[in-house]
Design a protein around this motif. Structure first.
Motif, PDB file in Angstrom:
ATOM      1  N   GLY A  49       0.819  -1.173   0.084  1.00 16.96           N
ATOM      2  CA  GLY A  49       0.006   0.079  -0.229  1.00 16.96           C
ATOM      3  C   GLY A  49       0.846   1.269   0.007  1.00 16.96           C
ATOM      4  O   GLY A  49       1.880   1.288   0.786  1.00 16.96           O
ATOM      5  N   ASP A  50       0.555   2.011  -0.707  1.00 17.58           N
ATOM      6  CA  ASP A  50       1.025   3.465  -0.916  1.00 17.58           C
ATOM      7  C   ASP A  50       0.595   4.431   0.097  1.00 17.58           C
ATOM      8  O   ASP A  50      -0.337   4.430   0.435  1.00 17.58           O
ATOM      9  N   ILE A  51       1.826   5.440   0.204  1.00 15.10           N
ATOM     10  CA  ILE A  51       1.349   6.621   0.897  1.00 15.10           C
ATOM     11  C   ILE A  51       1.446   8.006   0.164  1.00 15.10           C
ATOM     12  O   ILE A  51       2.312   7.946  -0.658  1.00 15.10           O
ATOM     13  N   GLU A  52       0.728   9.000   0.839  1.00 15.35           N
ATOM     14  CA  GLU A  52       0.969  10.250  -0.007  1.00 15.35           C
ATOM     15  C   GLU A  52       2.431  10.780   0.426  1.00 15.35           C
ATOM     16  O   GLU A  52       2.681  10.812   1.377  1.00 15.35           O
ATOM     17  N   PRO A  53       3.065  11.304  -0.557  1.00 19.36           N
ATOM     18  CA  PRO A  53       4.226  11.905  -0.305  1.00 19.36           C
ATOM     19  C   PRO A  53       4.029  13.293   0.726  1.00 19.36           C
ATOM     20  O   PRO A  53       3.072  13.659   0.466  1.00 19.36           O
ATOM     21  N   ILE A  54       5.127  13.559   1.608  1.00 15.11           N
ATOM     22  CA  ILE A  54       4.792  14.733   2.283  1.00 15.11           C
ATOM     23  C   ILE A  54       5.277  16.009   1.675  1.00 15.11           C
ATOM     24  O   ILE A  54       5.061  16.982   2.230  1.00 15.11           O
ATOM     25  N   ARG A  55       5.889  15.926   0.352  1.00 19.29           N
ATOM     26  CA  ARG A  55       6.203  17.110  -0.301  1.00 19.29           C
ATOM     27  C   ARG A  55       6.438  16.685  -1.862  1.00 19.29           C
ATOM     28  O   ARG A  55       6.333  15.496  -1.954  1.00 19.29           O
ATOM     29  N   LYS A  56       6.736  17.866  -2.561  1.00 13.30           N
ATOM     30  CA  LYS A  56       7.029  17.620  -3.918  1.00 13.30           C
ATOM     31  C   LYS A  56       8.406  18.439  -4.307  1.00 13.30           C
ATOM     32  O   LYS A  56       8.664  19.312  -3.372  1.00 13.30           O
ATOM     33  N   GLY A  57       9.050  18.062  -5.513  1.00  8.80           N
ATOM     34  CA  GLY A  57      10.093  18.947  -5.974  1.00  8.80           C
ATOM     35  C   GLY A  57      11.355  18.497  -4.985  1.00  8.80           C
ATOM     36  O   GLY A  57      12.223  19.466  -4.810  1.00  8.80           O
ATOM     37  N   SER A  58      11.709  17.308  -4.508  1.00  5.42           N
ATOM     38  CA  SER A  58      12.866  17.110  -3.737  1.00  5.42           C
ATOM     39  C   SER A  58      13.110  15.708  -4.101  1.00  5.42           C
ATOM     40  O   SER A  58      12.705  14.999  -4.906  1.00  5.42           O
ATOM     41  N   THR A  59      13.977  15.282  -3.564  1.00  4.09           N
ATOM     42  CA  THR A  59      14.586  13.941  -3.637  1.00  4.09           C
ATOM     43  C   THR A  59      14.202  12.980  -2.663  1.00  4.09           C
ATOM     44  O   THR A  59      14.044  11.598  -2.813  1.00  4.09           O
ATOM     45  N   CYS A  60      13.658  13.637  -1.407  1.00  3.64           N
ATOM     46  CA  CYS A  60      13.056  12.634  -0.360  1.00  3.64           C
ATOM     47  C   CYS A  60      11.793  12.989  -0.190  1.00  3.64           C
ATOM     48  O   CYS A  60      11.728  14.079   0.851  1.00  3.64           O
ATOM     49  N   ASN A  61      10.857  12.335  -0.573  1.00  2.00           N
ATOM     50  CA  ASN A  61       9.525  12.908  -0.605  1.00  2.00           C
ATOM     51  C   ASN A  61       8.545  11.985   0.378  1.00  2.00           C
ATOM     52  O   ASN A  61       7.256  12.268   0.466  1.00  2.00           O
ATOM     53  N   TYR A  62       9.161  10.941   1.036  1.00  2.57           N
ATOM     54  CA  TYR A  62       8.151  10.128   1.842  1.00  2.57           C
ATOM     55  C   TYR A  62       8.625   9.968   3.130  1.00  2.57           C
ATOM     56  O   TYR A  62       9.838  10.020   3.627  1.00  2.57           O
ATOM     57  N   TYR A  63       7.641   9.960   4.154  1.00  2.55           N
ATOM     58  CA  TYR A  63       7.902   9.628   5.615  1.00  2.55           C
ATOM     59  C   TYR A  63       6.914   8.699   6.005  1.00  2.55           C
ATOM     60  O   TYR A  63       5.708   8.826   6.205  1.00  2.55           O
ATOM     61  N   GLY A 100      10.436  31.678  -5.903  1.00  2.00           N
ATOM     62  CA  GLY A 100      10.592  32.057  -7.347  1.00  2.00           C
ATOM     63  C   GLY A 100      11.922  31.430  -7.839  1.00  2.00           C
ATOM     64  O   GLY A 100      12.253  31.656  -8.985  1.00  2.00           O
ATOM     65  N   LEU A 101      12.392  30.476  -7.065  1.00  6.52           N
ATOM     66  CA  LEU A 101      13.759  29.710  -7.646  1.00  6.52           C
ATOM     67  C   LEU A 101      13.187  28.876  -8.509  1.00  6.52           C
ATOM     68  O   LEU A 101      12.334  27.915  -8.270  1.00  6.52           O
ATOM     69  N   VAL A 102      13.914  28.774  -9.888  1.00 11.91           N
ATOM     70  CA  VAL A 102      13.531  27.622 -10.824  1.00 11.91           C
ATOM     71  C   VAL A 102      14.653  26.454 -10.663  1.00 11.91           C
ATOM     72  O   VAL A 102      15.973  26.516 -10.653  1.00 11.91           O
ATOM     73  N   GLN A 103      14.175  25.181 -10.717  1.00 10.34           N
ATOM     74  CA  GLN A 103      15.094  24.166 -10.663  1.00 10.34           C
ATOM     75  C   GLN A 103      14.677  23.067 -11.595  1.00 10.34           C
ATOM     76  O   GLN A 103      13.412  22.958 -12.131  1.00 10.34           O
ATOM     77  N   LYS A 104      15.533  22.047 -11.650  1.00 11.72           N
ATOM     78  CA  LYS A 104      15.037  20.803 -12.828  1.00 11.72           C
ATOM     79  C   LYS A 104      15.971  19.732 -12.072  1.00 11.72           C
ATOM     80  O   LYS A 104      16.894  19.892 -11.445  1.00 11.72           O
ATOM     81  N   PRO A 105      15.549  18.595 -12.112  1.00 13.65           N
ATOM     82  CA  PRO A 105      15.892  17.428 -11.820  1.00 13.65           C
ATOM     83  C   PRO A 105      17.290  17.077 -12.392  1.00 13.65           C
ATOM     84  O   PRO A 105      17.477  17.209 -13.690  1.00 13.65           O
ATOM     85  N   GLY A 106      18.560  16.736 -11.524  1.00 13.92           N
ATOM     86  CA  GLY A 106      19.679  16.379 -12.149  1.00 13.92           C
ATOM     87  C   GLY A 106      20.075  15.145 -11.644  1.00 13.92           C
ATOM     88  O   GLY A 106      19.220  14.183 -11.180  1.00 13.92           O
ATOM     89  N   LYS A 107      21.334  14.538 -12.247  1.00  8.36           N
ATOM     90  CA  LYS A 107      21.849  13.117 -11.848  1.00  8.36           C
ATOM     91  C   LYS A 107      22.008  13.060 -10.380  1.00  8.36           C
ATOM     92  O   LYS A 107      21.616  11.992  -9.725  1.00  8.36           O
ATOM     93  N   PHE A 108      22.338  14.146  -9.388  1.00 13.04           N
ATOM     94  CA  PHE A 108      22.627  13.832  -8.080  1.00 13.04           C
ATOM     95  C   PHE A 108      21.475  14.850  -7.207  1.00 13.04           C
ATOM     96  O   PHE A 108      21.911  15.027  -6.010  1.00 13.04           O
ATOM     97  N   GLY A 109      20.374  15.259  -7.792  1.00  9.08           N
ATOM     98  CA  GLY A 109      19.493  16.141  -7.180  1.00  9.08           C
ATOM     99  C   GLY A 109      18.810  17.051  -8.001  1.00  9.08           C
ATOM    100  O   GLY A 109      18.968  16.752  -9.138  1.00  9.08           O
ATOM    101  N   MET A 110      18.474  18.120  -7.344  1.00  8.77           N
ATOM    102  CA  MET A 110      17.897  19.461  -7.867  1.00  8.77           C
ATOM    103  C   MET A 110      19.097  20.297  -8.376  1.00  8.77           C
ATOM    104  O   MET A 110      19.937  20.529  -7.466  1.00  8.77           O
ATOM    105  N   GLU A 111      18.796  20.782  -9.702  1.00 10.85           N
ATOM    106  CA  GLU A 111      19.868  21.922 -10.166  1.00 10.85           C
ATOM    107  C   GLU A 111      19.177  23.077 -10.367  1.00 10.85           C
ATOM    108  O   GLU A 111      17.904  23.036 -10.910  1.00 10.85           O
ATOM    109  N   MET A 112      19.819  24.270  -9.869  1.00 12.43           N
ATOM    110  CA  MET A 112      19.456  25.444 -10.022  1.00 12.43           C
ATOM    111  C   MET A 112      19.492  26.013 -11.473  1.00 12.43           C
ATOM    112  O   MET A 112      20.522  25.926 -12.076  1.00 12.43           O
ATOM    113  N   VAL A 113      18.077  26.392 -12.056  1.00 10.24           N
ATOM    114  CA  VAL A 113      18.368  26.862 -13.034  1.00 10.24           C
ATOM    115  C   VAL A 113      18.143  28.563 -13.309  1.00 10.24           C
ATOM    116  O   VAL A 113      18.882  29.126 -14.104  1.00 10.24           O
TER     117      VAL A 113
END
Length: 375
Positions: A49-63, A100-113
């Motif tokens: 059974g799945d749970i809802e993520p606690i957030r979005k836009g991160s690499t660690c989204n589940y508790y 207002g920070l723009v980011q995108k997923p990268g190889k090792f985490g989120m990269e700032m755009v």
């Protein structure tokens, strides 16, 4: 020694008293699990059974408290949910957060755009769309959950940090190189920017602590000041621009949560500034990155073990990716040094990465409980 509840164990460790075994933690600021590793661990433990993520836009989204229960983790957390306004995603997969920070997923985490204030003048700081806590986070269920954990009395309770640190956010908004130059060449701008960020920090923490302040044992904060080899900025610069504001934030937190210990996540080689961190109210230091230059665990414990509770310490760059013997050796080393007269909560030294196997995660906690029970 008689067996303690998780809450008793954590509180004694926080207050530098002997424990029946070392407290263990998972799921907080900088000691969570990257999503891929989380799903592998969940499958390995046969959790359905799945749970809802606690957030979005991160690499660690589940508790996932089902995992915490199975591993006998001693701390539980309350956190605010997002109102859903942010992050806002674009067609190319990048996204913008509440700053207002723009980011995108990268190889090792989120990269700032894009840094929203990279070309700003001082007058622009008065018209910038600063985040307002009530618009960004939903605290409606926090009090009920905190009260439930508090009254049950089984686990220590931590409030997870609602946002990144003062220095980190300044670097987000301006770009790191630009903000470092600001502190030397544009001091008036730098001070005003940091004051604005501090106002937002206080707004977020006070909104959450108005709900849970009487119930929490730990309040999490974070800000990275160190590289692998040294501080990112001089100690004088750190004091003048950052730590005087962190002291104000910590004082505001203690007004709302007088019984809490203030937790600071601060990576890297930060030995030079530890006395200043203590002076501004930090009681729990994470992640205890002992493979950074000058961060010898024996020296940390000898110098500051009566003033700080250390949280973390298990190397996530090498040991957790090694074999069982590597993990046991690392755990035994840290427990032998750190787990005397309390003052230590064991977990990974920063987030558990995707290359760490479920078997290694379980062994870290299993061996820690076994070894420390015999100390």
């Amino acid at each position: 020694m008689n067996k303690m509840t998780s809450k008793e164990r954590v509180l004694k460790a926080l207050n530098h008293e002997a424990v029946d075994r070392v407290p263990i933690d998972l799921g907080g600021m900088a000691c969570s699990i990257h999503d891929e590793a989380y799903f592998k661990l969940k499958e390995y433990l046969h959790i359905k059974g799945d749970i809802e993520p606690i957030r979005k836009g991160s690499t660690c989204n589940y508790y996932d408290e089902r995992i915490l229960d199975l591993l006998s983790i001693d701390i539980r957390r309350v956190f605010a949910k997002s109102t859903g306004e942010y992050p806002k995603y674009y067609e190319d997969g990048s996204f913008v957060n509440e700053w207002g920070l723009v980011q995108k997923p990268g190889k090792f985490g989120m990269e700032m755009v894009k840094h929203p204030l990279e070309n700003a003048e001082i007058a622009d700081l008065d018209t910038f769309n600063w985040p307002k806590a009530k618009d960004i986070i939903d605290v409606s269920n926090m009090k009920q959950r905190a009260k439930e954990i508090y009254e049950k009395g089984e686990h220590a309770l931590s409030m997870r940090a609602p946002l990144n640190g003062i220095f980190e956010i300044a670097c987000w908004l301006r770009g790191t190189e630009t903000f470092l130059c600001d502190m030397l060449l544009e001091e008036e701008f730098a001070h005003k920017l940091l004051d604005k960020i501090l106002e937002v920090q206080i707004d977020f923490y006070e909104l959450m602590l108005d709900e849970v302040g009487p119930y929490v044992d730990i309040v999490e904060t974070g800000d990275d000041y160190g590289s692998q080899n040294d501080l990112l900025i001089s100690p004088d610069c750190l004091r003048d621009f950052i730590l005087n504001r962190r002291k104000i934030l910590n004082q505001k937190i203690k007004l709302k949560a007088p019984n809490c210990k203030i937790f600071l996540h601060c990576c890297g080689a930060i030995m030079k500034c530890i006395p200043d961190l203590i002076a501004c109210g930090v009681g729990v230091l994470n992640p205890v990155q002992t493979n950074a230059k000058g961060m010898d665990p024996k020296e940390l414990k000898t110098k500051y073990g009566d003033k700080l509770c250390f949280h973390g310490g298990i190397d996530s760059q090498k040991s957790l990716c090694g074999d069982i013997s590597d993990i046991r050796e690392e755990v035994e080393k840290m427990l032998t040094i750190m787990n005397t007269n309390g003052g230590y909560i064991l977990t990974s030294c920063n987030h558990i990465q995707n290359d760490v196997s479920p078997e290694n995660i379980i062994e870290m906690f299993h061996f820690a409980k076994k070894f420390s029970s015999q100390q």
